[in-house]
Design an enzyme around this catalytic site. Structure first.
Site, short mmCIF file in Angstrom:
data_model
loop_
_atom_site.label_atom_id
_atom_site.label_comp_id
_atom_site.label_asym_id
_atom_site.label_seq_id
_atom_site.Cartn_x
_atom_site.Cartn_y
_atom_site.Cartn_z
N ASN A 81 0.83 -1.21 0.00
CA ASN A 81 0.00 0.00 0.00
C ASN A 81 0.87 1.27 0.00
O ASN A 81 0.68 2.17 0.81
CB ASN A 81 -0.95 -0.01 1.20
CG ASN A 81 -2.04 1.05 1.07
OD1 ASN A 81 -2.24 1.62 0.00
ND2 ASN A 81 -2.75 1.30 2.16
N ASP A 99 -2.19 -9.92 -4.44
CA ASP A 99 -3.46 -9.46 -3.91
C ASP A 99 -4.52 -9.75 -4.96
O ASP A 99 -4.58 -9.09 -5.99
CB ASP A 99 -3.36 -7.97 -3.61
CG ASP A 99 -4.66 -7.38 -3.10
OD1 ASP A 99 -5.65 -8.14 -2.94
OD2 ASP A 99 -4.70 -6.15 -2.88
N ASN A 149 -7.79 -9.64 -4.21
CA ASN A 149 -8.97 -8.85 -3.87
C ASN A 149 -10.26 -9.67 -3.86
O ASN A 149 -11.34 -9.15 -4.15
CB ASN A 149 -9.10 -7.64 -4.80
CG ASN A 149 -8.43 -6.40 -4.23
OD1 ASN A 149 -8.67 -6.03 -3.09
ND2 ASN A 149 -7.58 -5.76 -5.01
#
Length: 253
Positions: free
Chosen positions: A9, A148, A150
């Site tokens: 992030n 990731d 998601n």
């Protein structure tokens, strides 16, 4: 081979939180990073060199400060593949692969569905990456797709399985990741760990991480020919540089 995947992030923000010291201590052979939110020239390479990763590969989004993946390696790979060659996904910097003698490792950042337009983009990406990886497996059978995704696959992967209508746990998304696994991949963590309450992402809201109200949306997917080489799979929730935490898999050759 020890492989770690980590959605940081924002790698510059993570570095300010001691991420390089953590990386040196964790000591993977390969680390796959998602959501770098940076161009290569915005992050000095010296820190990665000192941590033991002289081979640093970046595939950033065209839009600055957004998306982006990277892979750092202790040993030099035989080949590095930037993107997929599919224009509709490559402009956001979501796929980067390194090839070694015994295994190829991809860092993948699958889009989130924060609104209807992005959900449509996510579904298109899901279809295109599935087709791409199906073809890639014929060329490269020993493949690890880290990142990731998601998406939570099963009820055990989310703190509130009664949640409905939220991207990341939609029936269509869960069906897709089930098909993805059935196409020749193994969810390495769930292969060795059947217990509940293991997550890789927590909202910043409502003290979610402290209460372990999370989602397991990060995966190290290992292709079927590597099944007998999986010796360990783990999640590291104590690493706090992001709203995600690192996940790892070890392959014994």
């Amino acid at each position: 081979m020890k492989i770690i995947s980590y959605n940081v992030n924002g790698i510059r923000a993570a570095i300010k939180k001691g991420w390089l010291d953590w990386l040196k201590a964790a000591n993977p052979d390969v680390i796959c990073i998602q959501e770098t939110k940076a161009q290569k020239d915005q992050v000095p390479s010296e820190g990665f060199d000192l941590a033991g990763y002289p081979y640093q590969y970046w595939f950033s989004a065209q839009k600055k400060g957004y998306s982006g993946v990277a892979v750092f390696c202790k040993e030099k790979p035989n080949h590095v593949e930037y993107g997929t060659g599919i224009e509709t996904m490559d402009f956001e910097g979501r796929n980067l692969r390194v090839d070694f003698d015994q295994v190829s490792v991809m860092s993948m950042y699958l889009p989130s569905g924060t609104n209807q337009a992005r959900l449509d983009f996510k579904f298109n990406y899901m279809k295109e990456i599935q087709d791409y990886l199906t073809c890639l497996q014929e060329e490269i059978p020993n493949l690890v797709v880290c990142g990731d995704y998601n998406i939570c696959h099963e009820a055990i992967d989310i703190h509130n399985p009664k949640m409905k209508g939220v991207s990341g746990f939609l029936p269509e998304e869960r069906h897709w990741i089930g098909n993805f696994i059935n196409s020749g991949f193994i969810d390495s963590f769930r292969h060795l760990n059947k217990e509940a309450h293991h997550y890789s992402w927590w909202s910043y809201r409502a003290n979610s991480r402290a209460n372990n109200k999370g989602w397991r949306i990060d995966y190290n997917m290992v292709s079927e020919p590597l099944k007998d080489h999986i010796s360990r799979a783990f999640i590291l929730p104590e690493a706090i540089h992001s709203d995600h935490c690192p996940i790892g898999v070890e392959l014994q050759f």
